[in-house]
Design an enzyme around this catalytic site. Structure first.
Site, PDB file in Angstrom:
ATOM      1  N   GLU A 143       3.032 -13.187  -6.131  1.00  0.00           N
ATOM      2  CA  GLU A 143       2.536 -11.866  -6.510  1.00  0.00           C
ATOM      3  C   GLU A 143       3.683 -10.895  -6.791  1.00  0.00           C
ATOM      4  O   GLU A 143       3.723  -9.774  -6.291  1.00  0.00           O
ATOM      5  CB  GLU A 143       1.594 -11.328  -5.426  1.00  0.00           C
ATOM      6  N   ASP A 173      -7.838 -17.323  -0.706  1.00  0.00           N
ATOM      7  CA  ASP A 173      -7.342 -16.119  -0.043  1.00  0.00           C
ATOM      8  C   ASP A 173      -8.387 -15.501   0.889  1.00  0.00           C
ATOM      9  O   ASP A 173      -8.999 -14.494   0.528  1.00  0.00           O
ATOM     10  CB  ASP A 173      -6.933 -15.100  -1.122  1.00  0.00           C
ATOM     11  N   GLU A 230     -10.114  -7.927   5.009  1.00  0.00           N
ATOM     12  CA  GLU A 230      -9.935  -7.579   3.600  1.00  0.00           C
ATOM     13  C   GLU A 230     -11.139  -7.967   2.735  1.00  0.00           C
ATOM     14  O   GLU A 230     -11.619  -7.170   1.942  1.00  0.00           O
ATOM     15  CB  GLU A 230      -8.663  -8.272   3.074  1.00  0.00           C
TER      16      GLU A 230
HETATM   17  C1  GCV Z   1       0.316  -8.669   1.392  1.00  0.00           C
HETATM   18  C2  GCV Z   1      -3.753 -10.980  -0.978  1.00  0.00           C
HETATM   19  C3  GCV Z   1      -3.824  -9.509  -0.665  1.00  0.00           C
HETATM   20  C4  GCV Z   1      -2.468  -8.856  -0.771  1.00  0.00           C
HETATM   21  C5  GCV Z   1      -1.508  -9.591   0.169  1.00  0.00           C
HETATM   22  C6  GCV Z   1      -1.465 -11.063  -0.247  1.00  0.00           C
HETATM   23  C7  GCV Z   1      -0.601 -11.899   0.664  1.00  0.00           C
HETATM   24  O1  GCV Z   1      -3.503 -11.188  -2.330  1.00  0.00           O
HETATM   25  O2  GCV Z   1      -4.762  -8.896  -1.499  1.00  0.00           O
HETATM   26  O3  GCV Z   1      -2.601  -7.511  -0.406  1.00  0.00           O
HETATM   27  O4  GCV Z   1      -0.228  -9.043   0.153  1.00  0.00           O
HETATM   28  O5  GCV Z   1      -2.768 -11.593  -0.197  1.00  0.00           O
HETATM   29  O6  GCV Z   1      -1.169 -12.559   1.522  1.00  0.00           O
HETATM   30  O7  GCV Z   1       0.599 -11.898   0.517  1.00  0.00           O
END
Ligand code: GCV
Length: 669
Positions: free
Chosen positions: A277, A356, A384
């Site tokens: 990411e 995720d 989340e």
């Molecule tokens: C900390 C998901 C979340 C992100 C997070 C990522 C990760 O994509 O939406 O906010 O980033 O996981 O676990 O690194």
């Protein structure tokens, strides 16, 4: 505003069988951790039982085997032949309670356990408990940013950082008490997305406060960890590269680590999100994840440090038209070829599922496939994707299923719990981590009932044999007392909550039908034409991602017989059917219902479940503190509205796609 102490908010108990023991505490070996154990026992005695405790130091020559000569009380006794690794034994005999352990951490955990028994109204007479932690590492990962915000935080701001400062306050110690009380022994305080100021946490700039924080944690048997920025040699050191094979980069990390560990001697090591990411990593330089991790491992090894390297590596700029690239395969494809190539002080941290933290996913196929690499399971108690601590969603039943999953990597001891505990492959550096759900809110977790996930994660990571029901009950009794009606209603709500959330959100393992970015509330097509690799592929005939041999082949990343189980539609567990296969709406499930009818029914049922949860909560008025009652009631009313929104959007979407009516003729829009 002063905060509550959650399950350590002691209320005076009218009665406790065995309270007399708390009048005297005998301690043989004095160190900072046994000091905390004594403090906790005294505090518990005072607040729960109204007893002032006398603490007596035993001589070093004290022979615990000649116990008939000793007086009544609680004895904290180191025992080199006793339970190791934070394990402990609590035994009551002839008016003496002996807590014994090979290490001071065990005496601390034993003391907290004893207090829990008191809170729960268990008689201390004849108590005999032997507890050995299942997982060597039991960690919380905070995604806290230095400006005080929390990525995916749903309970206020950070209590570790504010305005680019590190906070070391009374709350730091109270956090350590709560966290240690459930057996957590490692905490990463900053977000895995490390940018700007957070990159500087490894420099001298924050050394004083981090050192003090580390010391507070150490008193409670907790190691402090930091997340680091793989590009730090460029951002801090002015180098032109962060290539892990470049000599100047290796030298830079070695020098930096020397300074960092000198500044913060109690530091346990680092958590790293690389090549994910948008975060930098070894792939930029054509290097493998192992080359990246091992370079850091070498730099921290002289100080006993460990590198926890996340496997959450995938292409987040996918073309939604591309049906061959599969995000679910990604971690497996990157890391499987590297099995056995990581240094001993590297641990791969693997998210529970291949996507995720959805409400339902299969277990990551890396578990069981990786045999020669230290591994940790990463779960998320920050909700989340499961209602963001506005919905009740008690996740321990989900974690139990994950831990209990048979990977078939061996004849015996083949579950995820076996693997991450080190039992399967004799690993020492392994365990469980959870993305934390705490913040500056006065109740720590926003939703009062979300504290059950914090408590529960710790308890489960320590003892994976505990059931979700037992943990719910423990948490409830410690938090709200032992009134049977209260315990019944709250445990019922907790245990209904994950299945209910699954029913009214996305069906049969498909996931992702939520608002992009903030991940809250329904939006069926929110991610359908986006770059994140998260699609449901619904059309007018059916829905699901084909991950069998004719599709992305993800089913084949599992060991047999799981690979075949997921490949065949007849044997694929129905709760994961749409994760693995594209299916027509008219397909008949084992219940005899068509797929589309199942979608309608489960969405109606999910909302009815929330109505039941609200009713159960309303029955508690006057039985629990009014402030808590009202706070939870507000959130549950919102949950009811929001679940109805989910139901109506999902059902309408599929009705409009499929043109198939609900057999029961209910309102669909
Ligand atoms: C900390 C998901 C979340 C992100 C997070 C990522 C990760 O994509 O939406 O906010 O980033 O996981 O676990 O690194």
């Amino acid at each position: 505003m002063k905060y509550s102490m959650a399950w350590l908010s002691y209320r005076r108990l009218p009665f406790c069988e065995g309270k007399e023991y708390f009048r005297k505490i005998y301690v043989q070996e004095e160190n900072e951790i046994t000091g905390s154990a004594v403090y906790e026992l005294c505090r518990g005695a005072k607040e729960l039982l109204g007893i002032k405790t006398v603490v007596i130091k035993l001589p070093e020559t004290f022979d615990q085997d000649k116990r008939e000569k000793t007086e009544e009380g609680i004895y904290l006794l180191p025992d080199s032949k006793g339970p190791v690794g934070g394990g402990y034994r609590i035994v009551e005999e002839n008016g003496r309670i002996r807590i014994t352990a090979a290490e001071p951490e065990g005496l601390l955990y034993g003391s907290f356990d004893l207090i829990r028994q008191v809170q729960r109204g268990v008689s201390l007479r004849g108590i005999n408990r032997l507890k050995l932690p299942d997982n060597p590492l039991r960690m919380l990962n905070h995604w806290d940013n230095m400006d005080g915000s929390i990525e995916r935080g749903y309970s206020g701001n950070s209590f570790f950082f504010r305005n680019d400062r590190v906070l070391v306050e009374e709350r730091t110690e109270d956090y350590a008490r709560l966290t240690a009380s459930v057996g957590i022994n490692g905490v990463v305080i900053n977000n895995v997305n490390v940018t700007e100021k957070a990159t500087r946490l490894i420099t001298g700039e924050y050394a004083d406060s981090l050192k003090r924080m580390g010391e507070i944690f150490s008193k409670y048997g907790i190691r402090l960890y930091l997340s680091l920025n793989f590009a730090a040699p460029m951002e801090l050191g002015g180098l032109e590269t962060a290539d892990p094979e470049a000599e100047e980069v290796r030298a830079w990390w070695q020098e930096q680590m020397k300074e960092t560990f000198r500044n913060i001697p109690s530091l346990g090591g680092f958590l790293v999100k690389a090549d994910s990411e948008g975060r930098p990593g070894p792939l930029t330089y054509g290097r493998t994840q192992a080359q990246g991790a091992n370079m850091l491992a070498e730099a921290v090894r002289p100080y006993g440090g460990i590198i926890i390297w996340r496997c959450f590596v995938y292409n987040c700029t996918q073309d939604w038209r591309d049906r061959k690239t599969d995000r679910a395969r990604s971690a497996y494809d990157y890391f499987m070829p590297l099995d056995g190539k990581f240094e001993e002080n590297v641990i791969l941290q693997i998210k529970n599922g291949p996507m995720d933290f959805q409400v339902r996913e299969p277990v990551s196929s890396l578990f069981g496939s990786l045999k020669n690499t230290n591994q940790m399971l990463e779960v998320q108690i920050a909700q989340e994707y499961t209602g963001q601590q506005r919905h009740v969603c008690y996740l321990i039943p989900q974690f139990k299923e994950i831990l209990g999953f048979h990977t078939h990597c061996r004849e015996e001891e083949d579950t995820v719990a076996d693997i991450v505990s080190g039992r399967s492959f004799s690993h020492k550096n392994c365990g469980m981590a959870a993305v934390a759900n705490t913040g500056s809110d006065s109740n720590w977790t926003g939703h009062d009932l979300a504290a059950a996930n914090w408590f529960g994660f710790g308890r489960l990571a320590f003892d994976t044999s505990l059931s979700a029901e037992e943990i719910a009950r423990e948490w409830c009794e410690c938090t709200f007392g032992t009134d049977k009606a209260v315990v019944y209603a709250i445990c019922k709500i907790l245990l209904m909550s994950w299945p209910a959330y699954e029913k009214y959100t996305s069906p049969l393992g498909i996931g992702w039908m939520l608002s992009p970015n903030n991940h809250y509330g329904p939006n069926v097509d929110g991610y359908e034409y986006d770059r994140w690799g998260t699609y449901h592929r619904a059309d007018h005939l059916g829905i699901g991602v084909e991950r069998g041999k004719t599709g992305t082949g993800f089913t084949q990343t599992y060991l047999e017989p799981n690979a075949s189980l997921y490949e065949e539609i007849e044997t694929c567990p129905e709760e994961l059917l749409l994760f693995f296969h594209y299916m027509p709406y008219t397909y008949r499930l084992k219940s005899g219902k068509t797929l589309i009818q199942h979608i309608y029914d489960s969405h109606f049922e999910g909302v009815e479940d929330v109505e039941k949860m609200v009713n159960l909560w309303e029955g508690l008025k006057g039985k629990i503190p009014d402030e808590v009652f009202k706070r939870v009631k507000l959130r549950m009313d919102h949950q009811l509205d929001n679940s109805a929104e989910w139901r109506d959007q999902i059902n309408s979407y599929f009705y409009r796609k499929s043109f198939i009516m609900d057999e029961k003729g209910r309102k669909i829009y």
